[in-house]
Design a protein around this motif. Structure first.
Motif, PDB file in Angstrom:
ATOM      1  N   ARG A   1       0.826  -1.217   0.000  1.00 51.50           N
ATOM      2  CA  ARG A   1       0.000   0.000   0.000  1.00 51.50           C
ATOM      3  C   ARG A   1       0.851   1.254   0.000  1.00 51.50           C
ATOM      4  NH1 ARG A   1      -2.309   0.950   4.339  1.00 51.50           N
ATOM      5  NH2 ARG A   1      -1.707  -0.817   5.643  1.00 51.50           N
ATOM      6  N   ASP A   2       1.955   1.248   0.752  1.00 56.59           N
ATOM      7  CA  ASP A   2       2.830   2.422   0.792  1.00 56.59           C
ATOM      8  C   ASP A   2       3.352   2.761  -0.601  1.00 56.59           C
ATOM      9  OD1 ASP A   2       2.467   2.547   3.500  1.00 56.59           O
ATOM     10  OD2 ASP A   2       4.414   1.706   4.029  1.00 56.59           O
ATOM     11  N   GLY A   3       3.801   1.750  -1.318  1.00 61.99           N
ATOM     12  CA  GLY A   3       4.273   1.994  -2.680  1.00 61.99           C
ATOM     13  C   GLY A   3       3.146   2.409  -3.597  1.00 61.99           C
ATOM     14  N   ASN A   4       2.007   1.736  -3.482  1.00 61.74           N
ATOM     15  CA  ASN A   4       0.872   2.038  -4.348  1.00 61.74           C
ATOM     16  C   ASN A   4       0.363   3.458  -4.140  1.00 61.74           C
ATOM     17  OD1 ASN A   4      -1.271   0.792  -6.234  1.00 61.74           O
ATOM     18  ND2 ASN A   4      -2.503   1.726  -4.608  1.00 61.74           N
ATOM     19  N   SER A   5       0.597   4.023  -2.973  1.00 58.48           N
ATOM     20  CA  SER A   5       0.132   5.380  -2.675  1.00 58.48           C
ATOM     21  C   SER A   5       0.940   6.458  -3.384  1.00 58.48           C
ATOM     22  CB  SER A   5       0.152   5.622  -1.168  1.00 58.48           C
ATOM     23  OG  SER A   5      -0.795   4.793  -0.536  1.00 58.48           O
ATOM     24  N   THR A   6       1.892   6.043  -4.214  1.00 57.20           N
ATOM     25  CA  THR A   6       2.614   6.996  -5.061  1.00 57.20           C
ATOM     26  C   THR A   6       2.192   6.854  -6.530  1.00 57.20           C
ATOM     27  OG1 THR A   6       4.485   5.515  -5.514  1.00 57.20           O
ATOM     28  CG2 THR A   6       4.591   6.848  -3.512  1.00 57.20           C
TER      29      THR A   6
ATOM     30  N   SER B   1       1.293  23.791   2.137  1.00 64.21           N
ATOM     31  CA  SER B   1       1.132  24.417   3.444  1.00 64.21           C
ATOM     32  C   SER B   1       1.263  23.403   4.578  1.00 64.21           C
ATOM     33  CB  SER B   1      -0.245  25.102   3.538  1.00 64.21           C
ATOM     34  OG  SER B   1      -1.292  24.145   3.364  1.00 64.21           O
ATOM     35  N   ASN B   2       1.623  23.920   5.757  1.00 60.58           N
ATOM     36  CA  ASN B   2       1.662  23.123   6.993  1.00 60.58           C
ATOM     37  C   ASN B   2       2.544  21.884   6.897  1.00 60.58           C
ATOM     38  OD1 ASN B   2      -0.263  24.892   8.198  1.00 60.58           O
ATOM     39  ND2 ASN B   2      -1.912  23.754   7.180  1.00 60.58           N
ATOM     40  N   ALA B   3       3.541  21.917   6.029  1.00 61.96           N
ATOM     41  CA  ALA B   3       4.452  20.780   5.826  1.00 61.96           C
ATOM     42  C   ALA B   3       3.705  19.512   5.437  1.00 61.96           C
ATOM     43  CB  ALA B   3       5.307  20.533   7.072  1.00 61.96           C
ATOM     44  N   ASN B   4       2.533  19.650   4.828  1.00 64.58           N
ATOM     45  CA  ASN B   4       1.770  18.477   4.407  1.00 64.58           C
ATOM     46  C   ASN B   4       2.525  17.637   3.381  1.00 64.58           C
ATOM     47  OD1 ASN B   4      -0.543  19.061   5.977  1.00 64.58           O
ATOM     48  ND2 ASN B   4      -1.242  20.530   4.444  1.00 64.58           N
ATOM     49  N   GLY B   5       3.292  18.308   2.533  1.00 64.72           N
ATOM     50  CA  GLY B   5       4.050  17.583   1.515  1.00 64.72           C
ATOM     51  C   GLY B   5       5.101  16.664   2.087  1.00 64.72           C
ATOM     52  N   ASN B   6       5.502  16.898   3.352  1.00 67.27           N
ATOM     53  CA  ASN B   6       6.516  16.068   3.997  1.00 67.27           C
ATOM     54  C   ASN B   6       5.915  14.795   4.577  1.00 67.27           C
ATOM     55  OD1 ASN B   6       7.890  18.372   3.389  1.00 67.27           O
ATOM     56  ND2 ASN B   6       8.405  18.925   5.484  1.00 67.27           N
ATOM     57  N   LEU B   7       4.642  14.553   4.307  1.00 64.01           N
ATOM     58  CA  LEU B   7       3.954  13.357   4.785  1.00 64.01           C
ATOM     59  C   LEU B   7       3.636  12.441   3.614  1.00 64.01           C
ATOM     60  CD1 LEU B   7       1.349  15.089   7.126  1.00 64.01           C
ATOM     61  CD2 LEU B   7       3.318  13.743   7.886  1.00 64.01           C
ATOM     62  N   ALA B   8       3.350  11.174   3.921  1.00 63.73           N
ATOM     63  CA  ALA B   8       2.848  10.237   2.921  1.00 63.73           C
ATOM     64  C   ALA B   8       1.327  10.290   2.912  1.00 63.73           C
ATOM     65  CB  ALA B   8       3.334   8.828   3.239  1.00 63.73           C
ATOM     66  N   VAL B   9       0.719   9.611   1.951  1.00 63.43           N
ATOM     67  CA  VAL B   9      -0.734   9.520   1.892  1.00 63.43           C
ATOM     68  C   VAL B   9      -1.248   8.833   3.147  1.00 63.43           C
ATOM     69  CG1 VAL B   9      -2.641   8.358   0.679  1.00 63.43           C
ATOM     70  CG2 VAL B   9      -0.879   9.574  -0.615  1.00 63.43           C
ATOM     71  N   ASN B  10      -2.387   9.303   3.640  1.00 62.98           N
ATOM     72  CA  ASN B  10      -2.996   8.762   4.853  1.00 62.98           C
ATOM     73  C   ASN B  10      -3.182   7.247   4.744  1.00 62.98           C
ATOM     74  OD1 ASN B  10      -5.685   7.897   6.253  1.00 62.98           O
ATOM     75  ND2 ASN B  10      -5.007   9.723   7.338  1.00 62.98           N
ATOM     76  N   THR B  11      -2.862   6.531   5.828  1.00 58.08           N
ATOM     77  CA  THR B  11      -2.930   5.071   5.834  1.00 58.08           C
ATOM     78  C   THR B  11      -4.327   4.554   5.511  1.00 58.08           C
ATOM     79  OG1 THR B  11      -1.132   4.924   7.429  1.00 58.08           O
ATOM     80  CG2 THR B  11      -2.586   3.022   7.258  1.00 58.08           C
ATOM     81  N   GLU B  12      -5.348   5.182   6.077  1.00 59.14           N
ATOM     82  CA  GLU B  12      -6.716   4.710   5.831  1.00 59.14           C
ATOM     83  C   GLU B  12      -7.123   4.926   4.378  1.00 59.14           C
ATOM     84  OE1 GLU B  12      -8.682   2.893   7.954  1.00 59.14           O
ATOM     85  OE2 GLU B  12      -6.736   2.862   8.947  1.00 59.14           O
TER      86      GLU B  12
ATOM     87  N   SER C   1      -5.123   4.869   1.894  1.00 60.41           N
ATOM     88  CA  SER C   1      -4.378   3.917   1.063  1.00 60.41           C
ATOM     89  C   SER C   1      -5.063   2.559   0.987  1.00 60.41           C
ATOM     90  CB  SER C   1      -2.952   3.745   1.593  1.00 60.41           C
ATOM     91  OG  SER C   1      -2.924   2.939   2.761  1.00 60.41           O
ATOM     92  N   LYS C   2      -5.918   2.238   1.965  1.00 61.24           N
ATOM     93  CA  LYS C   2      -6.598   0.936   1.989  1.00 61.24           C
ATOM     94  C   LYS C   2      -7.684   0.822   0.918  1.00 61.24           C
ATOM     95  CE  LYS C   2      -5.685   0.045   6.885  1.00 61.24           C
ATOM     96  NZ  LYS C   2      -6.262  -0.077   8.244  1.00 61.24           N
ATOM     97  N   ILE C   3      -8.062   1.954   0.326  1.00 59.82           N
ATOM     98  CA  ILE C   3      -9.015   1.909  -0.798  1.00 59.82           C
ATOM     99  C   ILE C   3      -8.477   0.989  -1.895  1.00 59.82           C
ATOM    100  CG2 ILE C   3     -10.064   3.295  -2.633  1.00 59.82           C
ATOM    101  CD1 ILE C   3     -10.008   5.671  -0.647  1.00 59.82           C
ATOM    102  N   ALA C   4      -7.161   0.969  -2.045  1.00 63.30           N
ATOM    103  CA  ALA C   4      -6.537   0.195  -3.117  1.00 63.30           C
ATOM    104  C   ALA C   4      -6.687  -1.311  -2.926  1.00 63.30           C
ATOM    105  CB  ALA C   4      -5.056   0.550  -3.215  1.00 63.30           C
ATOM    106  N   LEU C   5      -7.090  -1.757  -1.748  1.00 61.44           N
ATOM    107  CA  LEU C   5      -7.347  -3.185  -1.530  1.00 61.44           C
ATOM    108  C   LEU C   5      -8.702  -3.596  -2.101  1.00 61.44           C
ATOM    109  CD1 LEU C   5      -6.093  -3.486   2.163  1.00 61.44           C
ATOM    110  CD2 LEU C   5      -4.834  -4.031   0.069  1.00 61.44           C
ATOM    111  N   MET C   6      -9.501  -2.609  -2.481  1.00 64.75           N
ATOM    112  CA  MET C   6     -10.853  -2.885  -2.968  1.00 64.75           C
ATOM    113  C   MET C   6     -11.053  -2.575  -4.436  1.00 64.75           C
ATOM    114  SD  MET C   6     -13.069  -1.428   0.279  1.00 64.75           S
ATOM    115  CE  MET C   6     -12.277   0.170   0.281  1.00 64.75           C
ATOM    116  N   THR C   7     -10.387  -1.516  -4.918  1.00 63.70           N
ATOM    117  CA  THR C   7     -10.594  -1.099  -6.308  1.00 63.70           C
ATOM    118  C   THR C   7      -9.378  -0.284  -6.758  1.00 63.70           C
ATOM    119  OG1 THR C   7     -12.182  -0.052  -7.819  1.00 63.70           O
ATOM    120  CG2 THR C   7     -11.791   1.066  -5.721  1.00 63.70           C
TER     121      THR C   7
END
Length: 484
Positions: free
Chosen positions: A355-360, A460-471, A473-479
């Motif tokens: 999921r971490d990789g797929n979130s890119t 803004s707010n250093a959001n770019g320094n984060l990865a996609v939210n874990t929850e 990313s779980k969408i990718a397990l379904m579709t």
């Protein structure tokens, strides 16, 4: 110890026999590689060939780090046939520039003897219909001395230090302008070269800012201050923006240094993320211009390591193909005494490494996993053969490349973290990958959820320094799932 519970593995015969049940060569096309023209981005957003832009292509790739494969050129023809028999139709020689520089006495000058070995090898691959994902830089970066200064090289490449850039350019041009005497085609013109990766895992330089040499830190600080001056114009404006009036005092601005890590804390965090994105964009533009001036007309890819959104934003702007490396339970060191490997299950964590990789994954771009593995000694390694290729097929990935060394001529007693050829579980996993992913046993999702990331959020707010939210990313397990 062999007993009623444990049996030794018989690795005396590890070559797949032609025509056997394990022979997967029927999943690949006949050679030569490149007969359909260059690999392009099709109308469907995945890989396609020039002569059939509507047909989506899917590659099973083999990444190899051990260059001893090249050391027996007279046996390479057999190795290429074995690659095909195991269902692979692409390879990624991960540290090719290290091999090509290993006999060189001049920085940036490729060894003619090593080039001849690689030329013969590429000719065999081409004849067998096997494509090459070429990497310009990995570790040695055109130096004649030891390659193990990787993070320093990565950091200097970001800031455009002249010697590093000159070495990279010399290696790139040396590869591309070279004519393979066995195929009669220059590397830059050969459509068997599927993609060119500019610099493997360069983001590790960003992740290891604390390791900077004094001179590299000095150059980085100069770039950092110049970027801040360009944005804020005055020290007073910077002090107000960061909420730190001490920065407005005479001489304080000149003392500003790059932080020890990219984080989401402190007044500098948002600006530093944006600064790094600016460096990355400039570097890709420069590297791309070098390749184009040399005459290369194919696809490129860059930044195959970081899962941060700021790096996804760079890929969105600058990388036609998204490539990504991801591992489950990567050991603390490679086969060294004292190395540790976690023992949890990938399913227990909802396949977080996948999921971490797929979130890119980006909308409308081919997605190519340039390295992946469920690392040995983890006790659940068997999960990889179902989890990774099945979900990758669901998402419609363009290519999967296991790391590493899944094809060997004979056993070499390499039962290590990532050596697949002599690991019976890894071999079974790769067979399943060929079926579930390459053969298409798992179909691509009919629908897709697109996560839209506004510039206002990213900046803004250093959001770019984060990865996609874990929850999310779980969408990718379904579709289907991708970023815009």
């Amino acid at each position: 110890t062999a007993n009623s519970e444990w049996k030794p593995v018989d690795n005396t015969k590890i070559q797949v026999q032609e025509g056997s049940a394990l022979d997967l060569s029927g999943l690949t096309e006949a050679g030569p590689a490149g007969r359909h023209g260059r690999l392009i981005i099709g109308k469907h957003g995945g890989y396609a060939f020039e002569d059939s832009p509507d047909v989506e292509r899917r590659f099973l790739c083999l990444t190899f780090y051990k260059t001893h494969i090249f050391s027996e050129p007279d046996r390479f023809a057999l190795w290429a046939r074995l690659v095909k028999r195991q269902g692979y139709d692409a390879v990624r020689p991960h540290v090719l520039e290290n091999f090509l520089m290993s006999d060189s006495t001049e920085d940036g000058k490729l060894s003619p003897e090593k080039l001849d070995i690689v030329d013969r090898s590429f000719a065999e691959l081409k004849a067998n219909g096997i494509y090459v994902n070429l990497t310009v830089g990995a570790y040695r970066l055109g130096f004649t001395d030891s390659p193990w200064k990787a993070n320093d090289y990565r950091q200097r490449m970001y800031i455009g230090e002249p010697k590093i850039r000159a070495n990279w350019q010399a290696v790139a041009e040396g590869m591309l302008n070279h004519v393979n005497p066995y195929t009669k085609v220059a590397w830059k013109d050969d459509p068997m070269i599927a993609t060119i990766e500019l610099y493997n895992e360069q983001e590790w330089g960003m992740c290891n800012l604390h390791t900077m040499s004094p001179n590299t830190r000095k150059l980085f600080n100069e770039k950092w201050r110049a970027w801040l001056i360009q944005k804020y114009r005055t020290a007073d404006a910077l002090a107000n923006a960061w909420g730190d009036q001490s920065l407005a005092a005479p001489g304080e601005f000149e003392k500003l240094e790059v932080p020890r890590n990219v984080d989401t804390f402190g007044p500098h965090a948002n600006d530093f993320g944006l600064f790094f994105r600016a460096l990355a964009l400039e570097e890709v533009a420069w590297c791309d211009s070098v390749l184009r001036k040399a005459g290369y007309k194919g696809l490129i890819t860059q930044f195959n390591c970081s899962k941060l959104m700021l790096d996804s934003a760079v890929r969105w702007r600058a990388s036609p193909v998204v490539s990504m490396n991801t591992y489950f339970q990567h050991p603390t060191s490679h086969n060294d005494p004292g190395s540790r490997c976690g023992q949890t299950s990938s399913i227990e964590n909802a396949a977080d490494y996948w999921r971490d990789g797929n979130s890119t994954k980006l909308s409308g771009r081919p997605f190519y996993v340039s390295e992946y593995n469920h690392s040995f000694w983890n006790q659940y390694q068997r999960e990889c053969g179902l989890v990774f290729p099945a979900y990758s097929a669901l998402q419609g990935y363009a290519a999967l490349a296991c790391f590493e060394l899944a094809v060997q001529l004979e056993p070499k007693n390499l039962l290590g973290d990532f050596y697949n050829a002599e690991n019976p579980i890894a071999r079974a996993n790769e067979f399943l990958s060929a079926c579930l992913y390459k053969r298409g046993d798992v179909k691509k999702a009919a629908h897709r959820v697109e996560l839209q990331i506004p510039q206002s959020f990213l900046n803004s707010n250093a959001n770019g320094n984060l990865a996609v939210n874990t929850e999310q990313s779980k969408i990718a397990l379904m579709t289907g799932f991708s970023l815009n």
